[in-house]
Write a protein that holds these residues in place. Structure first.
Motif, PDB file in Angstrom:
ATOM      1  N   UNK A 143       0.778  -1.227   0.000  1.00 27.95           N
ATOM      2  CA  UNK A 143       0.000   0.000   0.000  1.00 27.95           C
ATOM      3  C   UNK A 143       0.808   1.275   0.000  1.00 27.95           C
ATOM      4  N   UNK A 144       1.877   1.311   0.804  1.00 21.45           N
ATOM      5  CA  UNK A 144       2.637   2.543   1.004  1.00 21.45           C
ATOM      6  C   UNK A 144       4.126   2.243   0.879  1.00 21.45           C
ATOM      7  N   UNK A 145       4.887   3.251   0.445  1.00 19.40           N
ATOM      8  CA  UNK A 145       6.307   3.073   0.132  1.00 19.40           C
ATOM      9  C   UNK A 145       7.168   3.956   1.031  1.00 19.40           C
ATOM     10  N   UNK A 146       8.235   3.424   1.647  1.00 22.97           N
ATOM     11  CA  UNK A 146       9.152   4.298   2.401  1.00 22.97           C
ATOM     12  C   UNK A 146       9.853   5.277   1.464  1.00 22.97           C
ATOM     13  N   UNK A 147      10.322   6.378   2.041  1.00 21.69           N
ATOM     14  CA  UNK A 147      11.101   7.341   1.254  1.00 21.69           C
ATOM     15  C   UNK A 147      12.567   6.941   1.246  1.00 21.69           C
ATOM     16  N   UNK A 148      13.118   6.754   2.430  1.00 21.58           N
ATOM     17  CA  UNK A 148      14.530   6.384   2.551  1.00 21.58           C
ATOM     18  C   UNK A 148      14.727   5.710   3.903  1.00 21.58           C
ATOM     19  N   UNK A 149      14.882   4.409   3.897  1.00 18.97           N
ATOM     20  CA  UNK A 149      15.040   3.691   5.156  1.00 18.97           C
ATOM     21  C   UNK A 149      13.815   3.859   6.036  1.00 18.97           C
ATOM     22  N   UNK A 150      14.054   4.212   7.303  1.00 20.93           N
ATOM     23  CA  UNK A 150      12.929   4.375   8.228  1.00 20.93           C
ATOM     24  C   UNK A 150      12.546   5.844   8.422  1.00 20.93           C
ATOM     25  N   UNK A 151      12.980   6.718   7.509  1.00 19.30           N
ATOM     26  CA  UNK A 151      12.655   8.139   7.621  1.00 19.30           C
ATOM     27  C   UNK A 151      11.145   8.341   7.703  1.00 19.30           C
ATOM     28  N   UNK A 152      10.704   9.040   8.740  1.00 17.80           N
ATOM     29  CA  UNK A 152       9.316   9.489   8.940  1.00 17.80           C
ATOM     30  C   UNK A 152       8.329   8.367   9.238  1.00 17.80           C
ATOM     31  N   UNK A 153       8.779   7.137   9.314  1.00 14.12           N
ATOM     32  CA  UNK A 153       7.828   6.037   9.487  1.00 14.12           C
ATOM     33  C   UNK A 153       7.143   6.064  10.853  1.00 14.12           C
ATOM     34  N   UNK A 154       7.750   6.719  11.825  1.00 15.93           N
ATOM     35  CA  UNK A 154       7.137   6.807  13.152  1.00 15.93           C
ATOM     36  C   UNK A 154       6.344   8.094  13.363  1.00 15.93           C
ATOM     37  N   UNK A 155       6.393   8.998  12.400  1.00 17.18           N
ATOM     38  CA  UNK A 155       5.739  10.301  12.583  1.00 17.18           C
ATOM     39  C   UNK A 155       4.677  10.609  11.535  1.00 17.18           C
ATOM     40  N   UNK A 156       4.715   9.950  10.390  1.00 16.83           N
ATOM     41  CA  UNK A 156       3.712  10.179   9.348  1.00 16.83           C
ATOM     42  C   UNK A 156       2.351   9.653   9.796  1.00 16.83           C
ATOM     43  N   UNK A 157       1.298  10.038   9.063  1.00 18.93           N
ATOM     44  CA  UNK A 157       0.001   9.386   9.247  1.00 18.93           C
ATOM     45  C   UNK A 157      -0.589   9.070   7.882  1.00 18.93           C
ATOM     46  N   UNK A 158      -0.661   7.773   7.585  1.00 17.87           N
ATOM     47  CA  UNK A 158      -1.280   7.286   6.362  1.00 17.87           C
ATOM     48  C   UNK A 158      -2.481   6.436   6.760  1.00 17.87           C
ATOM     49  N   UNK A 159      -3.672   6.889   6.376  1.00 18.35           N
ATOM     50  CA  UNK A 159      -4.886   6.232   6.821  1.00 18.35           C
ATOM     51  C   UNK A 159      -5.791   5.816   5.677  1.00 18.35           C
ATOM     52  N   UNK A 160      -6.539   4.745   5.902  1.00 18.34           N
ATOM     53  CA  UNK A 160      -7.523   4.261   4.935  1.00 18.34           C
ATOM     54  C   UNK A 160      -8.823   3.962   5.671  1.00 18.34           C
ATOM     55  N   UNK A 161      -9.941   4.167   4.958  1.00 23.43           N
ATOM     56  CA  UNK A 161     -11.246   3.903   5.564  1.00 23.43           C
ATOM     57  C   UNK A 161     -12.239   3.446   4.502  1.00 23.43           C
ATOM     58  N   UNK A 162     -12.691   2.214   4.644  1.00 22.06           N
ATOM     59  CA  UNK A 162     -13.765   1.645   3.816  1.00 22.06           C
ATOM     60  C   UNK A 162     -13.522   1.817   2.324  1.00 22.06           C
ATOM     61  N   UNK A 163     -12.280   1.556   1.899  1.00 16.86           N
ATOM     62  CA  UNK A 163     -12.000   1.560   0.468  1.00 16.86           C
ATOM     63  C   UNK A 163     -12.407   0.221  -0.139  1.00 16.86           C
ATOM     64  N   UNK A 164     -12.607   0.211  -1.447  1.00 14.67           N
ATOM     65  CA  UNK A 164     -12.986  -1.005  -2.158  1.00 14.67           C
ATOM     66  C   UNK A 164     -12.068  -1.189  -3.360  1.00 14.67           C
ATOM     67  N   UNK A 165     -12.212  -2.337  -4.034  1.00 12.17           N
ATOM     68  CA  UNK A 165     -11.404  -2.618  -5.210  1.00 12.17           C
ATOM     69  C   UNK A 165     -10.333  -3.648  -4.924  1.00 12.17           C
ATOM     70  N   UNK A 166      -9.724  -4.153  -5.994  1.00  8.54           N
ATOM     71  CA  UNK A 166      -8.740  -5.229  -5.871  1.00  8.54           C
ATOM     72  C   UNK A 166      -7.501  -4.809  -5.089  1.00  8.54           C
ATOM     73  N   UNK A 167      -7.227  -3.509  -5.010  1.00 11.20           N
ATOM     74  CA  UNK A 167      -6.052  -3.041  -4.272  1.00 11.20           C
ATOM     75  C   UNK A 167      -6.358  -2.541  -2.878  1.00 11.20           C
TER      76      UNK A 167
END
Length: 456
Positions: free
Chosen positions: A392-416
């Motif tokens: 679903x989501x791709x890092x930028x460089x190593x673990x940069x921002x992985x503990x501070x970002x917010x990527x959220x999903x809610x009730x999406x549909x489709x094969x992906x």
């Protein structure tokens, strides 16, 4: 300090460009900060926060631009001033605005800004559901017309018509008749409430090819159409950058227009198609095409009923690639910025999907990656087609921002849309908080976007 850098850089084109860009964006920062006082005295805290968030964007842009030409002590000293004094001070002021908005005079509750990753959602109206739909104002009458060649119209170029717009804030409607307009368009800060009306996607086309591969051209300046004046609107046209998939950053549309509305527009490019740079933006029923980070910036942008299409990337696209649809650039947890996609479709162009199905293992597509530390992107009730990877989501460089970002999903549909194999640092938005990402709560859209049921 920056003026001194410019004056001493006559023989260095890249440093001169960085200094000029810095002077430009710092003036925008000053403009937005000056607006904050009036907003506070009028009790408009959300406006104050939006404008202070933008001021921080511009200051950071100056610092970031100088970082790439950091070859003199003069530049080093200027960067240190921006980072340690100007940016730090604006960040503190923005944090206080957030605390006052959330807690009011209860200063005992004030503290460092918190984010969704810490389990914190700001209070908002639960009645503001994600179902609210805005629309373009109906019945607009053209103030001037533009025709290719000028015959029978007021102007022959879009820029000439924009230049004719008043600076008193009165809405100025420009009707652009069908044709291909090969030009770079700039809507200046003082040109507020400019409206571009075309004859339809693919019929009225504004096209350019500027890109960072050209001497002295930055990502910011590469835009075919760049808008600064607040209240900008556009409908029924195509804006494209034809620099090609091997030209790196080449923006089609860049917006710094607060309370802007883009409807039924097509934005076409490759890398960095849409630079939603700052402030509050609303995209309705648009088609946005690109590949590398092709929706990016540090605005609070809302995409409703849009079609987002991945296009072939390299000169030899059959070799495969990794594409991120978004790259949001929030740099401070107090900034009221982020990308929200609602009821939109993530898919590929016909040409790209033919490539994808020929070898899905090498054609990898992601919803986003963190351009900056506090990147924030949310997909609500969207259709995610098969090209979206299980991660679903791709890092930028190593673990940069992985503990501070917010990527959220809610009730999406489709094969992906299957979230069972999503990366551990993405989230499912709790149902109790999905209203935080409504048009009304996220960009205060019900205060400035005509509603579908409003009388015009």
């Amino acid at each position: 300090m920056v003026q001194d850098i410019l004056e001493s850089s006559a023989g260095n084109k890249n440093r001169s460009t960085a200094a000029r860009n810095c002077l430009e964006v710092v003036s925008y920062s000053e403009y937005r900060i000056n607006q904050v006082g009036g907003a506070l005295s009028g009790g408009r805290l959300k406006d104050a926060r939006a404008w202070m968030s933008a001021a921080l964007v511009y200051q950071y842009d100056c610092w970031s631009g100088l970082k790439y030409v950091n070859d003199t002590s003069q530049v080093v000293q200027t960067m240190a001033f921006f980072n340690n004094s100007l940016i730090a001070g604006t960040s503190s002021a923005l944090g206080m605005l957030v605390n006052y908005d959330v807690y009011g005079d209860k200063t005992g509750s004030w503290g460092p800004p918190r984010t969704e990753r810490e389990g914190f959602w700001e209070p908002g109206s639960d009645s503001h559901t994600p179902g609210w739909v805005g629309r373009f104002p109906a019945g607009l009458t053209a103030d001037v017309t533009v025709c290719k060649g000028g015959g029978g119209c007021d102007y022959k170029t879009v820029q000439e018509a924009v230049n004719a717009a008043p600076t008193n804030g009165k809405r100025f409607v420009i009707r652009i008749k069908a044709g291909v307009y090969e030009e770079t368009v700039r809507v200046a800060l003082e040109k507020k409430n400019v409206v571009l009306l075309g004859d339809g996607m693919g019929k009225t086309v504004i096209t350019g090819s500027m890109n960072v591969g050209q001497p002295g051209v930055s990502t910011y300046n590469s835009a075919t159409v760049g808008v600064l004046g607040d209240g900008f609107m556009a409908s029924d046209l195509t804006i494209q950058n034809t620099a090609g998939p091997d030209a790196h950053q080449a923006v089609a549309f860049r917006s710094d227009s607060d309370r802007s509305v883009i409807q039924n527009c097509e934005l076409i490019g490759n890398q960095d198609t849409l630079y939603a740079h700052s402030l509050r933006q609303y995209y309705k029923s648009c088609r946005i095409i690109g590949n590398v980070d092709f929706i990016f910036g540090n605005s609070a942008a809302f995409f409703q009923d849009c079609l987002i299409l991945v296009a072939p990337r390299q000169l030899h696209p059959e070799k495969g690639e990794k594409n991120a649809v978004t790259a949001h650039g929030r740099i401070d947890p107090a900034q009221s910025t982020g990308f929200v996609f609602q009821n939109s479709v993530i898919n590929g162009t016909e040409a790209y999907m033919a490539l994808y199905y020929s070898n899905p293992k090498v054609h990898l597509n992601f919803l986003g990656r963190p351009w900056k530390q506090y990147s924030r992107t949310i997909f609500v009730r969207c259709t995610l087609e098969a090209l979206v990877t299980a991660d679903g989501w791709l890092p930028w460089d190593g673990d940069f921002a992985l503990n501070t970002l917010y990527y959220g999903e809610f009730e999406n549909t489709g094969a992906g849309a299957d979230t069972s194999r999503r990366v551990s640092w993405s989230n499912q938005v709790p149902a109790a908080h999905v209203s935080s990402y409504s048009v009304q709560n996220f960009i205060q859209g019900d205060q400035w976007i005509p509603g579908a049921s409003d009388d015009q």
